[in-house]
Design a protein around this motif. Structure first.
Motif, mmCIF file in Angstrom:
data_model
loop_
_atom_site.group_PDB
_atom_site.id
_atom_site.type_symbol
_atom_site.label_atom_id
_atom_site.label_comp_id
_atom_site.label_asym_id
_atom_site.label_seq_id
_atom_site.Cartn_x
_atom_site.Cartn_y
_atom_site.Cartn_z
ATOM 1 N N MET A 44 40.196 30.704 -59.823
ATOM 2 C CA MET A 44 41.034 31.097 -58.690
ATOM 3 C C MET A 44 40.330 32.147 -57.831
ATOM 4 S SD MET A 44 43.742 29.355 -58.417
ATOM 5 C CE MET A 44 44.753 30.343 -57.335
ATOM 6 N N ALA A 45 39.620 33.067 -58.453
ATOM 7 C CA ALA A 45 38.890 34.087 -57.690
ATOM 8 C C ALA A 45 37.808 33.435 -56.836
ATOM 9 C CB ALA A 45 38.280 35.111 -58.644
ATOM 10 N N ILE A 46 37.070 32.501 -57.416
ATOM 11 C CA ILE A 46 36.030 31.802 -56.653
ATOM 12 C C ILE A 46 36.654 31.000 -55.516
ATOM 13 C CG2 ILE A 46 34.330 29.932 -56.817
ATOM 14 C CD1 ILE A 46 33.706 30.974 -59.649
ATOM 15 N N PHE A 47 37.775 30.340 -55.792
ATOM 16 C CA PHE A 47 38.468 29.564 -54.767
ATOM 17 C C PHE A 47 38.862 30.450 -53.590
ATOM 18 C CE2 PHE A 47 41.021 26.361 -52.920
ATOM 19 C CZ PHE A 47 42.219 26.940 -52.535
ATOM 20 N N TRP A 48 39.473 31.599 -53.865
ATOM 21 C CA TRP A 48 39.919 32.460 -52.769
ATOM 22 C C TRP A 48 38.750 33.109 -52.036
ATOM 23 C CZ3 TRP A 48 44.150 31.437 -50.616
ATOM 24 C CH2 TRP A 48 45.230 30.982 -51.348
ATOM 25 N N LEU A 49 37.644 33.379 -52.737
ATOM 26 C CA LEU A 49 36.451 33.886 -52.049
ATOM 27 C C LEU A 49 35.879 32.836 -51.103
ATOM 28 C CD1 LEU A 49 34.650 35.891 -54.875
ATOM 29 C CD2 LEU A 49 35.665 36.801 -52.775
ATOM 30 N N LEU A 50 35.884 31.578 -51.526
ATOM 31 C CA LEU A 50 35.426 30.504 -50.640
ATOM 32 C C LEU A 50 36.345 30.352 -49.430
ATOM 33 C CD1 LEU A 50 34.319 27.783 -53.214
ATOM 34 C CD2 LEU A 50 32.859 29.092 -51.669
ATOM 35 N N ILE A 51 37.636 30.462 -49.648
ATOM 36 C CA ILE A 51 38.584 30.391 -48.530
ATOM 37 C C ILE A 51 38.346 31.544 -47.557
ATOM 38 C CG2 ILE A 51 41.041 30.574 -47.915
ATOM 39 C CD1 ILE A 51 40.302 27.871 -49.059
ATOM 40 N N ALA A 52 38.131 32.746 -48.082
ATOM 41 C CA ALA A 52 37.880 33.911 -47.216
ATOM 42 C C ALA A 52 36.580 33.726 -46.430
ATOM 43 C CB ALA A 52 37.824 35.184 -48.061
ATOM 44 N N ALA A 53 35.533 33.190 -47.074
ATOM 45 C CA ALA A 53 34.259 32.968 -46.378
ATOM 46 C C ALA A 53 34.427 31.945 -45.257
ATOM 47 C CB ALA A 53 33.205 32.504 -47.373
ATOM 48 N N VAL A 54 35.162 30.877 -45.509
ATOM 49 C CA VAL A 54 35.395 29.869 -44.474
ATOM 50 C C VAL A 54 36.190 30.466 -43.318
ATOM 51 C CG1 VAL A 54 36.654 27.720 -44.012
ATOM 52 C CG2 VAL A 54 35.191 27.897 -46.022
ATOM 53 N N LEU A 55 37.185 31.282 -43.626
ATOM 54 C CA LEU A 55 37.964 31.921 -42.562
ATOM 55 C C LEU A 55 37.103 32.863 -41.721
ATOM 56 C CD1 LEU A 55 41.388 32.684 -44.282
ATOM 57 C CD2 LEU A 55 40.942 31.113 -42.398
ATOM 58 N N VAL A 56 36.244 33.647 -42.360
ATOM 59 C CA VAL A 56 35.367 34.565 -41.618
ATOM 60 C C VAL A 56 34.418 33.776 -40.725
ATOM 61 C CG1 VAL A 56 33.448 36.190 -41.892
ATOM 62 C CG2 VAL A 56 35.538 36.471 -43.238
#
Length: 69
Positions: A44-56
Motif C-alpha cells: 500500500m505504501a508503494i502504491f500511494w507513492l506511485l500515485i503521488a509521483a504520477v500526480l506530481v
C-alpha cells in the motif's frame, strides 16, 4: 472380561496433549498473519507513492502546458 479404564484418569493427559499440539499452530498462524499484514502495508505504501509521483508529474505537465509561450 476386562474392565474399561477410568476415562476421568486419562482426561488431564488427553487435554494436555491436545492443547500442546495446538499451541504451535496458533502461534504460527499469528506470525503468518503479522507478516502478511506487513507485506500488505509495504504494498500500500508503494502504491500511494506511485500515485503521488504520477500526480506530481501530471501537475508539472499541466503547469508547463499552461505557462508556455
Amino acid at each position: 472380561m476386562r474392565k474399561p479404564k477410568d476415562v476421568s484418569a486419562l482426561l488431564p493427559l488427553w487435554v494436555a496433549v491436545a492443547t500442546g499440539a495446538l499451541v504451535p499452530a496458533v502461534a504460527q498462524a499469528q506470525m503468518m498473519g503479522d507478516s502478511m499484514m506487513g507485506g500488505m502495508m509495504w504494498l500500500m505504501a508503494i502504491f500511494w507513492l506511485l500515485i503521488a509521483a504520477v500526480l506530481v508529474l501530471a501537475i508539472a505537465a499541466l503547469v508547463k502546458y499552461l505557462f508556455k509561450k
